[in-house]
Structures are given as structure tokens and as C-alpha cells.
Design a protein around this motif. Sequence first.
Motif, short mmCIF file in Angstrom:
data_model
loop_
_atom_site.label_atom_id
_atom_site.label_comp_id
_atom_site.label_asym_id
_atom_site.label_seq_id
_atom_site.Cartn_x
_atom_site.Cartn_y
_atom_site.Cartn_z
N SER A 1 0.83 -1.20 0.00
CA SER A 1 0.00 0.00 0.00
C SER A 1 0.87 1.26 0.00
N TRP A 2 1.90 1.25 0.83
CA TRP A 2 2.77 2.42 0.92
C TRP A 2 3.59 2.62 -0.35
N ILE B 1 1.28 4.31 -2.69
CA ILE B 1 1.17 5.72 -2.29
C ILE B 1 2.41 6.50 -2.75
N HIS C 1 -5.65 3.72 -2.73
CA HIS C 1 -4.35 4.39 -2.71
C HIS C 1 -3.89 4.74 -4.13
N SER D 1 -2.99 8.38 -5.48
CA SER D 1 -1.68 8.63 -6.07
C SER D 1 -1.80 9.30 -7.44
#
Length: 251
Positions: free
Chosen positions: A85-86, A89, A118, A122
Motif C-alpha cells: 500500500s505504501w 502511495i 491508494h 496517487s
Amino acid sequence: MGPQMNHIYKISILFFLIISCSVSAETIDPRVNEFINIVENGTKKEIKQACGELRYAGISDINLYDYIEKKVLEKYKITDSEAVSWLIIALGFSGLEKYEPTLEKIIKDDVNSAYTKHAADSLNNIIWYEEWNPIISDKSNYNNNESEEVNHFANMLRSDQYLLMRIAAKRIHYQHLYSKYLLDILKYEIKQHYNDPKYDRFQPDTLAWMLKALCGSKNTEYRSVVAEVINNAKNRKIVKHAKKYMSYFHE
């Protein structure tokens, strides 16, 4: 060309190549390899922290973001992970349109609701960071007595872009970065913007965070500017926040 001239020509070419390689090596941002190493070998917590730092790092280097994209494409269909997920992002902080097809593919595939959300965020962030990264990384007002991170926050506060100013104010508050250099910039920008005649829906919240960051220092030198906001600000929300954070000076 005679043997001697040919020898001189070869030496000249070799010298040029050595100089070119040296210049290229010097221009590579050393942070890129650090981030790549964390993405490859870091824990979930380290990856989260590193990707969060890209929000205010001012980096648009494709060597880094191509690597992040590669990891996302390898894992998003087979792994349900906060780290993935990060990474999704983080692609938004590149400010580069080349990653839009990957983000659109993640949205279309919709294999994980968090990844889909996400990726959508983004896509929006790419638009912002295309403009923001050059502002964040600008060296024209660089202060050699401060860290690179502090210089980035200073650039963000001076940007006159409320969303970017808010990100900086939040980080200053949460990281307790209360150097006089940053506090003086906060003071100046608060005075410039608390009665900004130009409408911006993000202004009240941004001023709230800037006041919170300034008051969080508990440095009474800056109490007068908060009092000025309380007495003169036309926006009631800003006045309310100024009154609330004024109490920090008494803690």
C-alpha cells in the motif's frame, strides 16, 4: 592520422569519459540508493517511514520510482500488505506521468480495496507533485547551517501553496523541529497569510497547523504573532485555533 596523433586522440577520449562519469556520479542523489535499499530489504515499518518521507523529499528520480513500480507490479496481485500500500502511495510523490498507467491498472484490476483507493489518491498526487517537487528541492534559498530536511520544510512554507504549507507545518509539529530558522519562517508566513484576501478552501486548516507548529515550540518570543492573529484575523476558524494553541505557551 599518424600513430602519435591517434594515441593523443585516444587519451583525450578516455579523459573525457572519466570526467563524464565523475560528473554523473556526483549528480546522482545519494538518497535514491538509500530508499531503494529500504524498499528491497527494510521491514514493513521502515518501508512505511521511507515512503512517508518521500512526501517531502522533493525526489522525482526515475531510478527510484521505476524500482518502486517494479515491486508494486510484482506484489499487488499476490500480496495483501501494508508495505505494498505504501509503495503504491509513494508512486504519487514522483510527480511523473509515466506511472499513471500502472496506477490505472491497479484501479481497474481492483484486487484489493485498499490498493485501489491508494492508487486513485496517487493519481491525484502525481498532478500536485509534478509542481511541488521542484519547489521542495529548490536550492536558491538553501541554508547551509540547517539540515536538508529543514531546508525542504522551509521551501514548502514559503511556497504560498496551502496544501504544501500544511504538510510542512504538520511535520514540523510532529517531529518537534523547533529551530529558530523554521520558527521565524512560520511567523513570517502566518503574518502574510492569516488575512489572505485570495480565497482558498485550504487556508483555515493550513493556518491552524502553522499556528499549532509555532505554539508547539512553547517559545514565548512568538506569542505576539499569535495574539495578532487573535485580534485581527477575519476568519473565525483561524481565530478559534489561535486562541486554542495560545495555551501551549503556558504549559
